[in-house]
Design a protein around this motif. Structure first.
Motif, PDB file in Angstrom:
ATOM      1  N   ARG A 348      -4.301  10.641   5.074  1.00  0.00           N
ATOM      2  CA  ARG A 348      -4.742   9.858   3.659  1.00  0.00           C
ATOM      3  C   ARG A 348      -3.359   8.690   3.030  1.00  0.00           C
ATOM      4  O   ARG A 348      -2.558   9.044   2.801  1.00  0.00           O
ATOM      5  N   ILE A 349      -4.207   8.074   2.882  1.00  0.00           N
ATOM      6  CA  ILE A 349      -2.827   6.774   2.321  1.00  0.00           C
ATOM      7  C   ILE A 349      -2.784   6.692   0.967  1.00  0.00           C
ATOM      8  O   ILE A 349      -3.733   7.176   0.629  1.00  0.00           O
ATOM      9  N   TYR A 350      -1.330   6.580   1.085  1.00  0.00           N
ATOM     10  CA  TYR A 350      -0.700   6.896  -1.321  1.00  0.00           C
ATOM     11  C   TYR A 350      -2.077   6.431  -2.150  1.00  0.00           C
ATOM     12  O   TYR A 350      -2.107   4.568  -1.325  1.00  0.00           O
ATOM     13  N   GLY A 351      -2.299   5.880  -3.035  1.00  0.00           N
ATOM     14  CA  GLY A 351      -3.076   5.932  -3.411  1.00  0.00           C
ATOM     15  C   GLY A 351      -4.522   5.956  -3.137  1.00  0.00           C
ATOM     16  O   GLY A 351      -5.714   5.216  -3.973  1.00  0.00           O
ATOM     17  N   ARG A 352      -4.705   6.914  -2.172  1.00  0.00           N
ATOM     18  CA  ARG A 352      -6.364   6.746  -1.919  1.00  0.00           C
ATOM     19  C   ARG A 352      -6.465   7.732  -1.558  1.00  0.00           C
ATOM     20  O   ARG A 352      -6.558   8.574  -0.431  1.00  0.00           O
ATOM     21  N   ARG A 354      -9.772  10.155   0.958  1.00  0.00           N
ATOM     22  CA  ARG A 354      -9.531  10.388   2.488  1.00  0.00           C
ATOM     23  C   ARG A 354     -10.176   8.598   3.519  1.00  0.00           C
ATOM     24  O   ARG A 354     -10.444   8.584   3.921  1.00  0.00           O
ATOM     25  N   PRO A 358      -9.463   2.897  -3.313  1.00  0.00           N
ATOM     26  CA  PRO A 358      -8.462   2.971  -4.293  1.00  0.00           C
ATOM     27  C   PRO A 358      -9.226   4.901  -4.956  1.00  0.00           C
ATOM     28  O   PRO A 358      -9.849   4.644  -5.203  1.00  0.00           O
ATOM     29  N   ARG A 359      -7.678   5.443  -5.096  1.00  0.00           N
ATOM     30  CA  ARG A 359      -8.283   6.368  -6.469  1.00  0.00           C
ATOM     31  C   ARG A 359      -8.397   6.775  -7.570  1.00  0.00           C
ATOM     32  O   ARG A 359      -8.341   5.020  -7.993  1.00  0.00           O
ATOM     33  N   PRO A 361      -7.310   6.626 -11.562  1.00  0.00           N
ATOM     34  CA  PRO A 361      -5.707   6.498 -12.007  1.00  0.00           C
ATOM     35  C   PRO A 361      -6.419   7.843 -12.506  1.00  0.00           C
ATOM     36  O   PRO A 361      -7.428   7.599 -13.626  1.00  0.00           O
TER      37      PRO A 361
END
Ligand code: SF4
Ligand code: SF4
Lengths: 366, 520
Positions: A348-352, A354, A358-359, A361
């Motif tokens: 999983r990429i940071y801030g995203r 799976r 983008p996550r 906030p």
């Protein structure tokens, strides 16, 4: 490659971009550590099966190295730097460990050549092969030369009565085994398969079966019977940080679980867990072969799936397939699945999330 | 979803990043020394991201220390001040601290040796000032982020005011090996830093400040904890030493447990990250009225005789600083910044700038050399990447010029931290590839913008031409119709009997003219 060296590079090997520090790892060092871990079981195997085993080993690695060098020569690339990375030597070594110790020299020669020339260099060399070169070579030998590839000898340690000396050993490797019946013996798995095929169930077959030995006192390949030394080498590799526990653990679990269930339900038809784990190439496969960087997935979860698959397929082939042993086939099948596993399982990429979106906030709690 | 996510997160390695040998001591433990004033200082006009500052002094003019040399120009720019007293001898190009060896404009000051400060009397209590005024003064002092990114600090403070910040995060991570200037500053000036933090709290309206310091700096943690004892809004937190803990997103996650959304900013979470050095600079600006004209620089590396932290005026040449600390051997590589992300210097005739945290003179043994081999897919880089990328896949895509493929693997999320290159056993210059690809992408983006605007211009021109033609045709048709009507009227007058026919003909003519105008 489209990236040219900028003109202001001070020296050819000195990078312009950061980082300017390195952890110190190198491919040669990685390969050397693996070989170091294999050394005890190999030396022990030489002692256990005598000089013919040593000669076969030498033939195998020599031809593996030769195959690599020959391929590089054909491509007009300097061979020495590539040979120095140690990968061809390791491939030959692993192949030799999986062969019947008294097999004739040409088995080692053909296998070694095939492993590096065809299974590795034809695919593009180190890092580009889809399949484990040692296992491809082993399977190719098994299919092409089934008789010498299934002729196992009982241990005849160096120095014991009747054990061949250096020269006699060389003769065996070069000219074949005299008095075949006196020395050959069945492996545990082979015995079980033959007896089941003859309609004798395992409970009755067990009476005249070879005994399971942790220190190698039974028929098998160099890298098979001394279970303690192989597992010890593998665990050392985990501690040295060369491999992680995920693939070996998952592969052993992948065999042990179905074996346990099968044996509990019908012991007359299914071998027990210990026999499965300690026979054939399972330990060698779990610690040294399935863990091959190039042909296994590159995430932890992917590695667990891969290991489980290797274990499960091994058990299935052993139990229902035509061959008594299935590690090589299982690993190759899972090698073929590796690209798919790598596509499916990504970190999983940071801030995203799976899926790569983008996550949302979430406000920091105060 | 629930269970699967849980399994994933259990397996997700929390072990991002790497643990390089930190090599901070003994330099970190040596008392700070001041650089003897060099004869000439070369103060660059661009020491920040954004546009270069515009010089407001003339050659030959005498300046005092702290006097404004150049004012900010554009949205993300910062003012530049004289770092000693003397006379301006030149305004022109000098070599930039960048591997390219390119040059950039600088103001050359011949020091008069007196090092006399301009009158900077400040008597107001910063806490009585409105927040906007603080940001203004920070801007006037030319303060930029001292952690290396050199973003103008006043802009960040203003951003905080606009986007409802409640947490200020102070980055005392200093995770780069070799560097200890922040460590030294925290040990030597903890009260000033805490004061700066409190001023920043006031300027942003945040309720609390979290100061994250790596646990390999116990002295700094102790000093700041003591200095912050009376200020409950300032919390000192020890974080594990791990590279890149000083990455603002990673420090924020470590301290708050939250993640900054991709393509987002820390302000989306109500947090703002500043370097501890910046807090010190804010204190200096607001309490002493002193602009940012000098900083602590770590001099370290095997080639240096007396490593340590040196107080250096902005604009001093690296050469001068190296001469002061002495060289044991000829360095194999000069680096400005840390070994993981710093820039390689083409030579030592480049000036120290506001963002210079360290100057490393590395011996051949310390500096990486490359002899890249093929990728053996060992996945060391995957485990090391703090962002969760697949460096091996990205570099493979870039190797075959498939930039979009690399982007699909997350190239744009790469923070260029260097962990992947650091661990790669095949010594593949991964970061070099990624930088190259990012540069290509940026160039492509610019080219596309150019194309689009050219296309827009062309379209506008065609439209204008069409409109003009249309207007011309309409005018012609009108004239024709008028003429036809006149003719008709004349004909009517001349011969009443044929009037009807002539009028009909004229009408038909007019109608034709109009329809001709309608079809362009
Ligand atoms: S440089 Fe980019 S790809 Fe490499 S470890 Fe750092 S974030 Fe990951
Ligand atoms: S660390 Fe280097 S060799 Fe290993 S997978 Fe990454 S790029 Fe390939």
């Amino acid at each position: 490659m489209s990236i040219e060296t900028p003109p202001f590079a001070a020296t050819p090997h000195s990078p312009v971009a950061s980082p300017h520090a390195h952890a110190g790892a190198s491919v040669t060092r990685v390969m050397a550590k693996v070989m170091l871990a294999l050394l005890p079981v190999t030396l022990y195997g030489f002692w256990l099966y005598g000089w013919p085993a040593f000669h076969l080993f030498m033939f195998t690695i020599t031809f593996a190295l030769f195959g690599e060098a020959f391929a590089l020569r054909l491509m007009r690339r300097p061979a020495v730097p590539v040979l120095q990375d140690g990968s061809a030597l390791l491939t030959g070594w692993l192949l030799a460990l999986s062969l019947p110790p008294w097999a004739p020299w040409w088995i080692g020669a053909v296998g070694g050549l095939f492993a590096t020339l065809v299974a590795k260099q034809l695919f593009g060399g180190l890092g580009h092969n889809l399949f484990n070169p040692a296992m491809i070579a082993r399977v190719a030998l098994l299919i092409s030369f089934p008789i010498p590839m299934t002729l196992w000898v009982a241990p005849l340690p160096m120095g014991s009565v009747g054990a061949p000396g250096f020269v006699a050993g060389l003769q065996i490797t070069l000219a074949g085994i005299p008095q075949l019946d006196a020395v050959t013996s069945a492996t545990l798995l082979g015995h079980a398969k033959t007896e089941l095929a003859r309609g004798i169930d395992l409970l009755h077959a067990a009476a005249n079966a070879p005994v399971l030995s942790y220190i190698g006192d039974r028929a098998g390949s160099l890298g098979e019977t001394a279970a303690l030394l192989i597992a010890g080498g593998g665990i050392a590799l985990i501690f040295m940080g060369v491999i992680s526990w995920h693939i070996p653990f998952a592969m052993l679990a992948g065999i042990a679980l179905p074996a346990f269930i099968g044996h509990a339900i019908e012991p007359a038809r299914y071998l027990d867990v210990a026999t499965h784990l300690l026979s054939g190439a399972v330990l060698l496969g779990a610690f040294f072969i399935a863990t091959d960087y190039v042909t296994s997935p590159n995430t932890r979860l992917g590695q667990l799936l891969f290991g489980l698959g290797c274990g499960l397929l091994t058990w299935i082939i052993r139990t229902w397939g035509g061959y008594p042993e299935g590690v090589a086939f299982a690993v190759l099948l899972m090698n073929a699945l590796t690209p798919a596993i790598d596509r499916l399982v990504k970190p999983r990429i940071y801030g995203r999330d799976r899926k790569g979106k983008p996550r949302e906030p979430t406000a920091v709690k105060t | 979803m629930g269970l699967i996510e849980k399994v994933f997160s259990l397996l997700e390695s929390r072990h991002w990043g790497v643990h390089p040998a930190d090599r901070k001591r003994p330099a970190a433990d040596c008392p700070v020394r001041g650089l003897p004033l060099p004869e000439r200082l070369y103060v660059p006009l661009q020491q920040h991201i954004g546009a270069a500052a515009r010089p407001i002094v003339l050659v030959g003019q005498t300046v005092l220390k702290g006097q404004l040399l150049a004012e900010a120009q554009g949205a993300t720019s910062a003012a530049v001040h004289a770092s000693t007293s003397g006379s301006v001898t030149a305004i022109g190009d000098i070599g930039a601290p960048h591997p390219s060896g390119l040059s950039f404009p600088a103001v050359t000051i011949a020091a008069d040796g007196a090092d006399r400060w301009a009158d900077t009397g400040v008597s107001v209590d910063p806490f009585s000032l409105p927040p906007q005024e603080i940001a203004k003064r920070v801007a006037a002092a030319g303060v930029v982020g001292l952690g290396g990114a050199t973003f103008p600090s006043a802009l960040k403070l203003g951003l905080g005011l606009r986007s409802k910040i409640h947490t200020l995060i102070l980055n005392g991570g200093e995770c780069e090996p070799y560097l200890s200037c922040d460590d030294r500053l925290m040990r030597d000036a903890p009260d000033e830093i805490v004061d700066g933090i409190r001023i920043m709290l006031h300027a942003t309206g945040a309720q609390r400040a979290l100061v994250g310091i790596e646990d390999n700096k116990p002295e700094a943690i102790a000093a700041l904890t003591a200095a912050a004892r009376d200020f409950p809004a300032v919390l000192i937190r020890s974080v594990p030493a791990r590279y890149p803990m000083g990455s603002e997103k990673h420090l924020l996650s470590e301290l708050t447990g939250q993640e900054v959304p991709a393509d987002g900013r820390t302000t989306d979470l109500g947090a703002l990250v500043h370097n501890v050095g910046t807090a010190w600079a804010v204190h200096e600006a607001l309490r002493q009225g002193r602009p940012l004209v000098e900083r602590l620089v770590t001099l370290n590396g095997g080639a240096i005789d007396m490593p340590g932290n040196i107080r250096v005026p902005v604009g001093a040449l690296v050469e001068d600083v190296l001469a002061f600390v002495g060289l044991k051997t000829e360095p194999a590589r000069l680096v400005m910044g840390g070994p993981m992300m710093g820039n390689r210097l083409p030579h030592a005739r480049v000036p120290v700038v506001k963002g210079t945290s360290g100057i490393l003179a590395l011996t051949a043994n310390e500096a990486t050399t490359l002899d890249p081999g093929p990728c053996i897919r060992c996945s060391s880089c995957v485990r090391a990447c703090p962002v969760g990328l697949l460096p091996l896949e990205m570099s493979a895509r870039i190797g075959i010029d498939d930039l979009n493929g690399a982007v699909a693997f997350g190239l744009k999320d790469c923070i260029a931290c260097g962990c992947c290159s650091f661990v790669c056993p095949s010594r593949i210059p991964l970061v070099h590839y990624f930088n190259h690809a990012k540069g290509e992408l940026a160039a492509q983006g610019r080219a596309q913008l150019r194309n689009e605007s050219a296309k827009r211009l062309a379209a506008a021109r065609t439209e204008r031409l069409a409109r003009e033609a249309q207007e011309k045709a309409a005018a012609a048709a009108r004239r024709k119709a008028e003429r036809a009507a006149q003719k008709a009227a004349a004909a009517k007058e001349a011969a009443g009997t044929t009037a009807a026919g002539a009028a009909a003909a004229a009408e038909a003519e007019a109608a034709q003219a109009i329809s001709a105008e309608a079809t362009p």
